[in-house]
Design a protein around this motif. Sequence first.
Motif, mmCIF file in Angstrom:
data_model
loop_
_atom_site.group_PDB
_atom_site.id
_atom_site.type_symbol
_atom_site.label_atom_id
_atom_site.label_comp_id
_atom_site.label_asym_id
_atom_site.label_seq_id
_atom_site.Cartn_x
_atom_site.Cartn_y
_atom_site.Cartn_z
ATOM 1 N N LEU A 1 -23.527 -22.338 50.599
ATOM 2 C CA LEU A 1 -22.328 -23.240 50.572
ATOM 3 C C LEU A 1 -21.365 -22.753 51.298
ATOM 4 N N GLU A 2 -20.849 -21.500 50.989
ATOM 5 C CA GLU A 2 -19.644 -20.924 52.024
ATOM 6 C C GLU A 2 -20.017 -20.914 53.427
ATOM 7 N N LYS A 3 -21.294 -20.396 53.818
ATOM 8 C CA LYS A 3 -21.589 -20.282 54.974
ATOM 9 C C LYS A 3 -21.646 -21.722 55.956
ATOM 10 N N SER A 4 -22.109 -22.849 55.241
ATOM 11 C CA SER A 4 -22.109 -24.027 55.950
ATOM 12 C C SER A 4 -20.896 -24.712 55.887
ATOM 13 N N GLY A 5 -19.815 -24.349 55.084
ATOM 14 C CA GLY A 5 -18.517 -25.011 55.360
ATOM 15 C C GLY A 5 -18.339 -25.936 53.952
ATOM 16 N N VAL A 6 -19.210 -25.988 53.182
ATOM 17 C CA VAL A 6 -19.113 -27.034 51.930
ATOM 18 C C VAL A 6 -17.891 -26.531 51.283
ATOM 19 N N LEU A 7 -17.692 -25.216 50.810
ATOM 20 C CA LEU A 7 -16.744 -24.811 49.876
ATOM 21 C C LEU A 7 -15.143 -25.026 50.541
ATOM 22 N N ASP A 8 -15.031 -24.838 51.707
ATOM 23 C CA ASP A 8 -14.044 -25.108 52.469
ATOM 24 C C ASP A 8 -13.763 -26.641 52.312
ATOM 25 N N THR A 9 -14.649 -27.453 52.601
ATOM 26 C CA THR A 9 -14.254 -28.957 52.893
ATOM 27 C C THR A 9 -14.233 -29.503 51.496
ATOM 28 N N LYS B 1 -10.693 -28.267 50.269
ATOM 29 C CA LYS B 1 -9.423 -29.074 51.098
ATOM 30 C C LYS B 1 -9.493 -30.550 50.563
ATOM 31 N N VAL B 2 -10.359 -31.359 50.197
ATOM 32 C CA VAL B 2 -10.475 -32.522 49.581
ATOM 33 C C VAL B 2 -9.596 -32.490 48.417
ATOM 34 N N LEU B 3 -10.157 -31.613 47.451
ATOM 35 C CA LEU B 3 -9.797 -31.239 46.100
ATOM 36 C C LEU B 3 -7.881 -31.068 46.181
ATOM 37 N N VAL B 4 -7.571 -29.992 46.928
ATOM 38 C CA VAL B 4 -6.401 -29.698 47.364
ATOM 39 C C VAL B 4 -5.500 -31.220 47.600
ATOM 40 N N GLU C 1 -2.563 -32.667 45.327
ATOM 41 C CA GLU C 1 -1.097 -32.928 46.033
ATOM 42 C C GLU C 1 -0.998 -34.542 46.246
ATOM 43 N N GLU C 2 -1.707 -35.430 45.877
ATOM 44 C CA GLU C 2 -1.477 -36.813 45.991
ATOM 45 C C GLU C 2 -0.453 -37.081 45.069
ATOM 46 N N PRO C 3 0.702 -37.755 45.562
ATOM 47 C CA PRO C 3 1.779 -38.110 44.349
ATOM 48 C C PRO C 3 1.370 -39.215 43.388
ATOM 49 N N GLU C 4 0.819 -40.045 43.769
ATOM 50 C CA GLU C 4 0.006 -41.316 43.131
ATOM 51 C C GLU C 4 -1.437 -40.900 43.072
ATOM 52 N N LYS C 5 -1.861 -40.263 41.846
ATOM 53 C CA LYS C 5 -3.295 -40.127 41.890
ATOM 54 C C LYS C 5 -4.159 -41.548 41.796
ATOM 55 N N PHE D 1 -11.981 -41.524 46.062
ATOM 56 C CA PHE D 1 -10.854 -40.599 46.612
ATOM 57 C C PHE D 1 -12.019 -39.449 47.312
ATOM 58 N N LEU D 2 -12.646 -38.771 46.732
ATOM 59 C CA LEU D 2 -13.580 -37.755 47.249
ATOM 60 C C LEU D 2 -14.605 -38.308 48.317
ATOM 61 N N LYS D 3 -15.231 -39.410 47.876
ATOM 62 C CA LYS D 3 -16.257 -39.870 48.761
ATOM 63 C C LYS D 3 -15.571 -40.587 50.080
ATOM 64 N N HIS D 4 -14.572 -41.104 50.103
ATOM 65 C CA HIS D 4 -13.540 -41.399 51.194
ATOM 66 C C HIS D 4 -12.970 -40.371 52.049
ATOM 67 N N HIS D 5 -12.676 -39.262 51.430
ATOM 68 C CA HIS D 5 -12.250 -38.083 52.295
ATOM 69 C C HIS D 5 -13.576 -37.309 52.614
ATOM 70 N N LEU D 6 -14.519 -37.407 52.103
ATOM 71 C CA LEU D 6 -15.633 -36.687 52.477
ATOM 72 C C LEU D 6 -16.516 -37.300 53.402
ATOM 73 N N GLY D 7 -16.260 -38.540 53.921
ATOM 74 C CA GLY D 7 -16.856 -39.312 54.976
ATOM 75 C C GLY D 7 -17.952 -40.267 54.447
ATOM 76 N N ALA D 8 -17.960 -40.404 52.982
ATOM 77 C CA ALA D 8 -19.176 -41.176 52.512
ATOM 78 C C ALA D 8 -18.688 -42.609 52.800
ATOM 79 N N ALA D 9 -17.268 -42.954 52.597
ATOM 80 C CA ALA D 9 -16.858 -44.292 53.256
ATOM 81 C C ALA D 9 -16.816 -44.150 54.883
ATOM 82 N N ILE D 10 -16.207 -45.518 54.911
ATOM 83 C CA ILE D 10 -16.013 -45.640 56.577
ATOM 84 C C ILE D 10 -15.063 -44.605 57.136
ATOM 85 N N PRO D 11 -15.393 -43.975 58.195
ATOM 86 C CA PRO D 11 -14.469 -42.990 58.769
ATOM 87 C C PRO D 11 -13.408 -43.448 59.272
#
Length: 135
Positions: free
Chosen positions: A50-58, A61-64, A68-72, A79-89
């Motif tokens: 997971l680390e080598k493929s960049g999954v952990l970094d991604t 970043k999304v969890l951070v 940091e989102e002021p209004e959850k 939110f995770l789906k949208h920011h991971l690209g599962a939603a429309i980019p």
Amino acid sequence: MRMLTRPSAHVHCCSELPATVFGASYAAAAVAMAHYKAADSKREQFRRYLEKSGVLDTLTKVLVALYEEPEKPNSALDFLKHHLGAAIPENPEIELLRLELAEMKEKYEAIVEENKILKTKLAQYEPPQEEKRAE
């Protein structure tokens, strides 16, 4: 029954005693330790993958970003789906291509309509096919 006086003798003799002296827990503990090491090794390999493929970094970043989102958001999963690209980019280039495609579709429809009108007009000025053959 023999009394053991030294702890080191106790440790030495325990390895020679059958598992029934200490119950099944001694043998079970040994099996569990071997299984734990194998499972731990698989987990470590998977973590490196997971680390080598960049999954952990991604994911980090999304969890951070969520943290940091002021209004959850109502749905953290969305939110995770949208920011991971599962939603429309939201890539600006993709959005520009979508707009260009919509414009081209409108132009195409307008040209098809104009073509119909021109064919109708042309039919008014051309003699029917039967008259052409007679000439």
